[in-house]
Scaffold this motif. Structure first.
Motif, PDB file in Angstrom:
ATOM      1  N   ASN A 150      38.069  30.425  25.534  1.00  0.00           N
ATOM      2  CA  ASN A 150      38.892  29.272  25.150  1.00  0.00           C
ATOM      3  C   ASN A 150      40.384  29.575  25.264  1.00  0.00           C
ATOM      4  N   LEU A 151      40.715  30.394  26.232  1.00  0.00           N
ATOM      5  CA  LEU A 151      42.115  30.685  26.561  1.00  0.00           C
ATOM      6  C   LEU A 151      42.384  30.218  27.991  1.00  0.00           C
ATOM      7  N   VAL A 168      41.426  24.780  22.980  1.00  0.00           N
ATOM      8  CA  VAL A 168      41.876  25.687  24.034  1.00  0.00           C
ATOM      9  C   VAL A 168      43.274  26.156  23.651  1.00  0.00           C
ATOM     10  N   LEU A 169      43.408  27.462  23.495  1.00  0.00           N
ATOM     11  CA  LEU A 169      44.730  28.027  23.231  1.00  0.00           C
ATOM     12  C   LEU A 169      45.413  28.351  24.558  1.00  0.00           C
ATOM     13  N   GLY A 170      46.723  28.255  24.535  1.00  0.00           N
ATOM     14  CA  GLY A 170      47.475  28.518  25.751  1.00  0.00           C
ATOM     15  C   GLY A 170      47.943  29.949  25.845  1.00  0.00           C
ATOM     16  N   GLU A 171      48.041  30.417  27.075  1.00  0.00           N
ATOM     17  CA  GLU A 171      48.645  31.704  27.388  1.00  0.00           C
ATOM     18  C   GLU A 171      49.493  31.512  28.631  1.00  0.00           C
ATOM     19  N   ILE A 172      50.377  32.447  28.885  1.00  0.00           N
ATOM     20  CA  ILE A 172      51.255  32.336  30.044  1.00  0.00           C
ATOM     21  C   ILE A 172      51.117  33.604  30.866  1.00  0.00           C
ATOM     22  N   PHE A 173      50.674  33.449  32.118  1.00  0.00           N
ATOM     23  CA  PHE A 173      50.540  34.591  33.008  1.00  0.00           C
ATOM     24  C   PHE A 173      51.923  35.057  33.432  1.00  0.00           C
ATOM     25  N   GLY A 174      52.082  36.345  33.494  1.00  0.00           N
ATOM     26  CA  GLY A 174      53.349  36.917  33.928  1.00  0.00           C
ATOM     27  C   GLY A 174      53.405  38.371  33.579  1.00  0.00           C
ATOM     28  N   GLU A 175      54.565  38.953  33.804  1.00  0.00           N
ATOM     29  CA  GLU A 175      54.776  40.358  33.471  1.00  0.00           C
ATOM     30  C   GLU A 175      55.911  40.465  32.485  1.00  0.00           C
ATOM     31  N   PRO A 176      55.644  40.720  31.206  1.00  0.00           N
ATOM     32  CA  PRO A 176      54.304  40.828  30.621  1.00  0.00           C
ATOM     33  C   PRO A 176      53.740  39.443  30.326  1.00  0.00           C
ATOM     34  N   ARG A 219      43.031  35.020  19.191  1.00  0.00           N
ATOM     35  CA  ARG A 219      42.192  35.209  20.378  1.00  0.00           C
ATOM     36  C   ARG A 219      40.747  35.476  19.968  1.00  0.00           C
ATOM     37  N   ILE A 220      40.586  36.266  18.907  1.00  0.00           N
ATOM     38  CA  ILE A 220      39.221  36.550  18.431  1.00  0.00           C
ATOM     39  C   ILE A 220      38.576  35.280  17.904  1.00  0.00           C
ATOM     40  N   GLY A 266      44.278  21.026  22.959  1.00  0.00           N
ATOM     41  CA  GLY A 266      44.918  22.131  23.657  1.00  0.00           C
ATOM     42  C   GLY A 266      46.269  22.418  23.043  1.00  0.00           C
ATOM     43  N   PHE A 267      46.621  23.688  22.973  1.00  0.00           N
ATOM     44  CA  PHE A 267      47.897  24.091  22.370  1.00  0.00           C
ATOM     45  C   PHE A 267      48.882  24.478  23.469  1.00  0.00           C
TER      46      PHE A 267
END
Length: 715
Positions: A173-174, A148-156, A165-166, A102-103
């Protein structure tokens, strides 16, 4: 309807305990609840150490650390340009048998997307294909469900670059890297799920743990289940993190060493270190650091696992931050899920019950005991409770600490205040009201029994103490009323303090006279000894007053003391409306006569034979005479209390021995010999002088003038 004092106090104690518990267990004290977890993490680490060996940790960390930033070829290069080498290490790690990677780092863009002009085109066009190896590594790993790549929910939202992502097949895997922070900015819990576009998404930690055990999480409205593990949590959608202490609980590897190891092709190293592990890649520098519930149990961080290529670097042992890198939060969550040992917090009603129990115990202690004793017992209970809580936390169960202990202290203080203002106010009023009429011990007994004193008494063996000032009338003629009052008050106060220091009770003052009793109301098997000590100390105290007191200036005050032991009736005497604690018996009259006998013999302290027999050999007594006092037909053997036996000098021993010899001759009717013995010290001792004159008169008057018993008709 009026309620009794006991009922009132009981209701007050319960009300105080419930109020304190309600306040401390309420949401207003939420920060204290978090502090309990922080304290338990520290206490457990200091007491038991860590439960698990670092080698068994399901999660490990590949750290982009300061060593990596300073190592070739990364020194001076932006992190965006590291992607190829990161892909190389990713591939080697998965080939070594890692279950998932995981990243905890998000590359939002790619150097290939740069539009900065470079020559006749842009930097992006010039570096086209730069990320190819990284994307291929991601794609290969994603095909096996191991990245698994990391993302951060928020605005934006913060998302990886489009190509990444592709490569990982988009949302398949996000997973979000968001953390949960308490209102004091401390991380104690971790999200299990997050919501986006009306969908519930597993967090990075939950996803990695699920892939590690090969079971998909079951997400329901009432919680999350992973395999056969129902994940506990006090906040919906989260788990309570169970941090280990120190900095070696999660194995950490420097990215620079792993990159060199991958170039070397040491596949055995990767198999030894990463087979069966969940790997998290993240930065561990000064950025992305958080306060967590292990903030009191941190140690200096560093990559302490065995090296592959680079030389080992010494990790500082003294410098430790209270914060930890964010990647360790995710790693801890993975470990808790795989090991099934997330912290188990109690519900708010259970916390209230425990808090109320300790608050009630504290309130009861404060109501029933002296404040210092109550505080000491409460401190002992707090230590015991904390020890139990620490032991239970070693099994992942979280007992509240801050709330109960704070509630206990607050309840103790509040009840003490209530006791002072309400309960003891009545007690103080009674003590003050009866202080001038009853013995202190009798007042305490009355308050303990919650009954007012009554007329009546009991027969006890006591020693009566009677004293007055010699020549008081003469002294009064030389002083103004104000001066006389000052002298008398100071004298009586000093004598009273001495008597009470030996557990005596001052019965009454009769002008300048003091009547006291030893052995009542306080039981004292050594009442005669206590009275003798008090008499000697009163004599010494008066000598001190004659030297030091301004009220005694120009006046040399002397006193006479009589002490007698015997049976007496002690108790409350008087009328039905007004009475005081006193003593009545012939023993009192005898003590009074003994006090008066001092005037005849020129002595200060005279005791009866019964007192001498009870007092023991601590004192030097001189048998003075056998007398017959006014109002009594029976004769009395009387003794002068000369001092303490251990303090007598050789001349004093000789004085007493000479007197004893003369008294023996006198009683045997050997008057010339008695006269000779008494004459030896007649010049410097009043009793010798008195008996020398009596013996001489008896010799001159013949046998009819000799009487071994002296009649004293004066008081």
């Amino acid at each position: 309807m009026a309620i009794g004092r006991r009922t009132r106090d009981a209701l007050a104690v319960i009300a105080i305990a419930l109020a304190c518990a309600g306040l401390l267990a309420s949401p207003a004290f939420e920060r204290g609840r978090g502090l309990s977890l922080d304290a338990l993490t520290w206490l457990r680490f200091e007491t038991f150490g860590n439960r698990h060996d670092a080698v068994t940790s399901p999660a490990v960390v590949i750290a982009i650390d300061e060593e990596s930033y300073q190592a070739a070829p990364f020194k001076g290069a932006p992190l965006l340009t590291w992607t190829g080498e990161i892909g190389r290490v990713l591939t080697a790690t998965l080939e070594g048998g890692a279950k998932a990677v995981g990243f905890d780092i998000v590359f939002q863009t790619s150097i290939e997307q740069s539009e900065i002009p470079l020559g006749d085109s842009t930097l992006g066009e010039k570096t086209r294909g730069f990320d190819r190896e990284f994307l291929r590594a991601l794609a290969a790993a994603a095909a096996g469900g191991k990245v698994v790549l990391g993302e951060i929910f928020g605005e934006p939202p913060i998302l990886p670059a489009p190509g990444q992502r592709i490569a990982v097949r988009q949302q398949q895997n996000l997973r979000p890297l968001n953390t949960y922070t308490d209102n004091d900015d401390v991380v104690r819990r971790h999200p299990l799920t997050l919501s986006a576009e009306n969908k519930t998404i597993p967090s990075m930690a939950l996803e990695l743990a699920a892939r590690a055990i090969g079971r998909s999480p079951v997400i329901a409205a009432d919680g999350v289940t992973l395999g056969d593990y129902r994940v506990p949590g006090s906040v919906p959608g989260t788990m309570t993190l169970n941090f280990a202490g120190g900095a070696q609980d999660i194995p950490t590897y420097s990215f620079a060493d792993l990159r060199a190891c991958a170039l070397k092709g040491d596949k055995d190293y990767f198999r030894r270190e990463f087979a069966g592990k969940v790997v998290l890649v993240g930065t561990v520098g000064i950025e992305d650091r958080r306060l967590t519930s292990k903030r009191f149990a941190t140690r200096a961080e560093g990559a302490r696992r065995p090296r592959c290529v680079l030389e080992p670097r010494e990790v500082a042992k003294t410098f430790a931050r209270s914060t930890i890198a964010g990647v360790y939060i995710h790693a801890t969550a993975v470990n808790n899920l795989v090991r099934q040992d997330a912290a188990i917090e109690l519900s708010r009603p259970a916390i209230f019950a425990i808090t109320a129990s300790l608050a009630l115990a504290a309130a009861l202690l404060a109501r029933l005991l002296r404040p210092t004793l109550a505080a000491g017992i409460l401190a002992a209970l707090a230590v015991l409770y904390t020890a139990i809580a620490t032991a239970l936390f070693n099994q992942s169960h979280v007992l509240p600490i801050a709330e109960p202990l704070a509630a206990g202290v607050l309840a103790l203080a509040a009840t003490t205040f209530y006791r002072f203002m309400v309960t003891d106010k009545d007690r103080r009023l009674l003590q003050k009201s009866f202080a001038y009429y009853l013995a202190p011990r009798e007042i305490d007994r009355m308050l303990a029994s919650r009954r007012l004193p009554q007329l009546g008494g009991e027969t006890r063996e006591v020693t009566v103490f009677f004293s007055d000032i010699e020549g008081f009338s003469r002294i009064a003629e030389q002083m103004t009323p104000e001066q006389l009052m000052a002298l008398t008050n100071e004298y009586l106060s000093a004598m009273t303090d001495v008597i009470e220091s030996h557990d005596g009770y001052v019965d009454k003052y009769i002008g300048d006279s003091v009547v006291a009793v030893f052995g009542a109301p306080l039981d004292d098997p050594d009442h005669a000894r206590s009275a003798a000590r008090a008499a000697l100390d009163c004599k010494a105290k008066l000598a001190e007053l004659n030297l030091m007191s301004t009220a005694f200036q120009g006046i040399k005050v002397a006193q006479r003391i009589g002490i007698n032991s015997g049976a007496a009736l002690v108790g409350n005497f008087g009328s039905q409306r007004r009475f005081n604690y006193s003593v009545m018996s012939d023993a009192v009259n005898v003590a009074s006569r003994l006090e008066g006998a001092n005037k005849f013999y020129g002595t200060t302290i005279i005791g009866s034979h019964s007192t001498v027999a009870l007092a023991g050999d601590e004192f030097a007594w001189r048998e003075l005479d056998t007398i017959r006092v006014k109002g009594r037909e029976q004769s009395l053997r009387i003794y002068e209390l000369h001092g303490r036996a251990a303090e007598l000098s050789a001349p004093e021993h000789a004085l007493l021995a000479g007197y004893a010899a003369g008294l023996a001759h006198w009683r045997a009717g050997e008057l010339p010999q008695a006269a000779d013995c008494f004459a030896q010290h007649a010049a410097d001792d009043a009793p010798h002088r008195l008996f020398a004159e009596r013996a001489k008169a008896a010799v001159e008057g013949g046998p009819a003038a000799w009487d071994p018993v002296r009649s004293l008709q004066e008081k």
